[in-house]
Design an enzyme around this catalytic site. Structure first.
Site, mmCIF file in Angstrom:
data_model
loop_
_atom_site.group_PDB
_atom_site.id
_atom_site.type_symbol
_atom_site.label_atom_id
_atom_site.label_comp_id
_atom_site.label_asym_id
_atom_site.label_seq_id
_atom_site.Cartn_x
_atom_site.Cartn_y
_atom_site.Cartn_z
ATOM 1 N N ASP A 193 61.661 43.377 -100.198
ATOM 2 C CA ASP A 193 62.572 42.251 -100.028
ATOM 3 C C ASP A 193 61.770 40.956 -99.887
ATOM 4 O O ASP A 193 60.693 40.827 -100.471
ATOM 5 C CB ASP A 193 63.463 42.490 -98.802
ATOM 6 N N HIS A 234 66.515 38.276 -94.967
ATOM 7 C CA HIS A 234 67.238 39.427 -95.499
ATOM 8 C C HIS A 234 66.473 40.728 -95.256
ATOM 9 O O HIS A 234 67.031 41.735 -94.798
ATOM 10 C CB HIS A 234 67.482 39.221 -96.997
ATOM 11 N N SER A 332 74.150 44.733 -99.223
ATOM 12 C CA SER A 332 72.893 44.437 -98.549
ATOM 13 C C SER A 332 72.738 45.279 -97.296
ATOM 14 O O SER A 332 71.631 45.655 -96.909
ATOM 15 C CB SER A 332 72.820 42.955 -98.178
#
Length: 713
Positions: A193, A234, A332
């Site tokens: 990520d 994230h 996600s």
């Protein structure tokens, strides 16, 4: 024997009553190396009794018939002793205060697997057939843990996906496996990520630096770099979902909070096909699971995916706020949850392959009912919805299935020829249908029988790509909507060798006719699209429908949790053996054997080195003592007292020249033992002008030089 040639005693003769100082020291050292392991072995043996063995040896709990009359306890004890002896066991006494219950244990001493099985069979035969035995049970190691899923993490009560207290069943059902110490221990998950902030309290204890890397900065640290919008959080959120540490009074709890978590930073910079491919396999020797909950723009108009080379919770906010978030949702959040549950599966069955994991998900997922779901059951009995796939992932079912799972057969595939069509796609209610039949002979080479994935690669021209709808029908009639209309996608380029795939036919038969149906749901005024070509690819295995149904039966039998303990395990297939997390415990007998072998190796190593050393100098020693005393030992001691050491001996003694052997043998070119030299002279010959009596060519170079020095002195 002629005078002047003394007989050299062999090594065997050297070991007689009196020994030289070097020999005595040598044997003393040897004795030390040999006696120490023996003493260790005796000490180890003494500790291996019934108490030292503990519960690791064979043992049985036995209930005997009650005896009446006086002295019944003594008689019962005698009966227990006799019964244990007949079974090849020892009576370890009554079990607590339970009347008539005795513990029979295996006699002390290590035995192999085959002998253990023979002993078990003998004991079972005796105990099962004895009339005085009312009940018996072989004792197994049990693992018990405190039942508690209460955590002091402030956000844990809000993690409804872990433990939904409002709507039962609307969670991943993970607390049951936590109670059985299944937490992902021994498994490493890597989050690919925008980085992982690994210094925060929820992640730091489980962080794996050896599995991490920063591909954007080309260094080992995947720490996110703050940007203007503070958006690089994230990956940290995903990492917290997977492995956040519990009971630290901070944020939340991870699905696999016993697992290790790594980070690969790749999304905070320019991304190419090659860089993406590297991210998907970086440190694959360390990382077991790759969590990638990202992809192309999800804007309803972009069609993109992994390119050729790629076909391989907790938050942070620049030290502001609490360090936790409540806004991590959607796919996600779903992908890290799945990664965490797979980590739980790998703990109980480390040799699962990626295909095993896929199969277990298909076999164990549960239906999720809502008003939009269109559940259909396929030929193999699996339910599938276009909205929810095979259903909710259920950690309890996943872990119990993984515990008894044996690997699926090898992956088989079939690829059709490229089917040239060049057919117009009708508009509105009409559709274009094309067929391809897969015969039995087409599948003979690969052995493919039942399906897993079905893929269709198409090339279509169309002025508005989003107006196309594509459906695929398997031979059973099961329909898959592989390409839904997309109102925002106005791209005029259509599809160029684009692959759609489906899993709705999982477990169904591969043989039969496949049908591709394409419909244009757009404006009739636009130019019609054309299907230029398409190709069908089937993936599956040699399993039959009967094999699939039998596996379904086995898994449902395991859902009670009866196999979810450390005493049950299945061997891994050849080539997939995974080392145990804990080290091997060495038995006393093995330790004794290794110590003795080590001493034996040391003994022969020293002996060989000594033999090589002496042979290179052609030295022979007569270690025997004559007439009750060792005269060379006395001379050596005298030399030591005088502060001088014997550094060399003469090649010959001039005093004894006349008495030397006249036989036809070449004289020795090496050093002679003391008893071959004149006993009255240990120094170098002082007669420097006397020539040698034997040729120089028989001398070694170093001795020749010494002889020349003697002549010129």
């Amino acid at each position: 024997m002629p005078k002047g040639r003394q007989k050299v005693q062999p090594w065997s003769a050297a070991l007689e009553p009196s020994l030289s100082l070097p020999a005595c020291l040598w044997l003393a050292v040897t004795g030390f190396f040999l006696l120490v392991p023996l003493v260790m072995a005796l000490e180890l043996t003494e500790t291996v009794g019934p108490e030292a063995q503990g519960p690791r040896g064979l043992s049985w709990a036995v209930l005997l018939d009650r005896m009446e009359g006086e002295g019944k306890e003594e008689s019962e004890e005698q009966q227990a002793n006799a019964l244990a002896q007949a079974a090849g066991l020892l009576n370890a006494g009554r079990i607590g205060e339970l009347q008539g219950h005795y513990l029979f244990i295996q006699p002390p001493g290590h035995i192999g697997v085959q002998q253990e099985e023979a002993a078990r069979q003998q004991a079972e035969a005796v105990l099962s057939g004895h009339e005085a035995v009312r009940w018996h049970s072989e004792q197994r190691l049990l693992k018990r843990a405190k039942r508690s899923v209460l955590f002091n993490d402030p956000k844990y009560p809000q993690q409804w996906h872990l433990n939904n207290r409002r709507i039962r069943g609307r969670d991943i059902n993970v607390t049951g496996v936590w109670e059985r110490n299944v937490t992902g221990r021994g498994v490493t998950v890597v989050v690919v990520d925008d980085g992982v902030e690994h210094t925060i309290r929820d992640i730091e204890p489980n962080y794996s630096p050896e599995g991490s890397y920063d591909l954007n900065s080309n260094d080992p640290d995947p720490m996110p770099h703050p940007d203007m919008e503070n958006g690089n959080h994230h990956g940290t959120r995903c990492a917290g979902e997977i492995a956040a540490v519990p009971n630290n009074s901070f944020c939340a709890v991870g699905v696999a909070y016993g697992s290790r978590i790594a980070g690969i930073r790749v999304l905070d910079g320019p991304l190419t096909d090659s860089l993406e491919a590297v991210a998907f396999n970086k440190h694959y020797q360390i990382n077991d699971i790759y969590s990638c909950s990202w992809g192309p723009d999800d804007d309803g108009k972009t069609v993109d995916g992994p390119h050729q080379l790629g076909k391989v919770t907790t938050d942070w906010d620049l030290q502001k706020g609490t360090g936790c978030t409540e806004g991590h949702t959607g796919t996600s959040a779903a992908a890290p949850l799945a990664a965490g549950m797979i980590a739980l599966m790998l703990q109980v069955r480390p040799c699962l392959t990626w295909r095993d994991v896929q199969h277990i998900i298909v076999f164990t997922a549960t239906q999720y009912e809502d008003r939009r779901a269109d559940w259909d059951t396929n030929e193999a009995g699996f339910s599938h919805s276009h909205q929810h796939g095979f259903g909710l992932l259920n950690a309890w079912r996943l872990v119990n299935a993984a515990k008894i799972w044996t690997s699926v057969p090898y992956l088989a595939s079939y690829i059709s020829p490229i089917l040239k069509e060049n057919k117009r796609i009708p508009v509105s209610t009409h559709s274009l249908e094309v067929l391809w039949n897969v015969s039995k002979s087409d599948l003979e080479m690969s052995g493919l029988m039942t399906l897993e994935h079905v893929a269709v690669t198409v090339s279509i021209t169309h002025p508005r790509r989003g107006s196309l709808e594509l459906k695929l029908f398997c031979p059973s009639g099961m329909m898959s909507l592989i390409g839904a209309p997309r109102t925002l996608d106005k791209d005029p380029n259509g599809f160029n060798d684009w692959t759609f795939s489906t899993v709705r036919c999982w477990g169904e038969r591969a043989q039969g006719t496949y049908k591709l149906v394409i419909r244009d749901v757009g404006d009739e005024l636009l130019q019609a699209g054309v299907l230029q070509q398409w190709q069908l690819t089937l993936y599956g295995s040699v399993w039959s429908l009967a094999d699939i149904r039998e596996r379904q039966r086995q898994l449902e039998d395991a859902m009670s949790g009866k196999y979810l303990h450390d005493g049950f395990s299945l061997p891994c297939p050849p080539g997939l053996e995974i080392p145990e997390e804990e080290g091997y415990t060495m038995t006393p007998n093995t330790l004794k054997t290794l110590v003795l072998l080590g001493c034996f190796a040391v003994f022969w190593t020293i002996y060989y080195l000594l033999e090589v050393y002496l042979s290179q100098r052609d030295v022979t020693f007569d270690l025997t003592c004559r007439r009750g005393h060792c005269w060379w030992l006395q001379r050596s001691r005298k030399a030591m007292e005088e502060g001088t050491e014997l550094e060399s001996v003469p090649l010959y003694n001039s005093k004894d020249e006349a008495d030397m052997d006249t036989e036809d043998h070449p004289p020795s070119s090496g050093l002679r033992a003391p008893d071959l030299l004149g006993q009255s002279n240990w120094g170098l010959s002082q007669d420097c002008e006397r020539p040698p009596e034997f040729p120089h060519q028989n001398l070694q170079p170093d001795l020749l030089q010494r002889e020349q020095e003697q002549q010129t002195c």
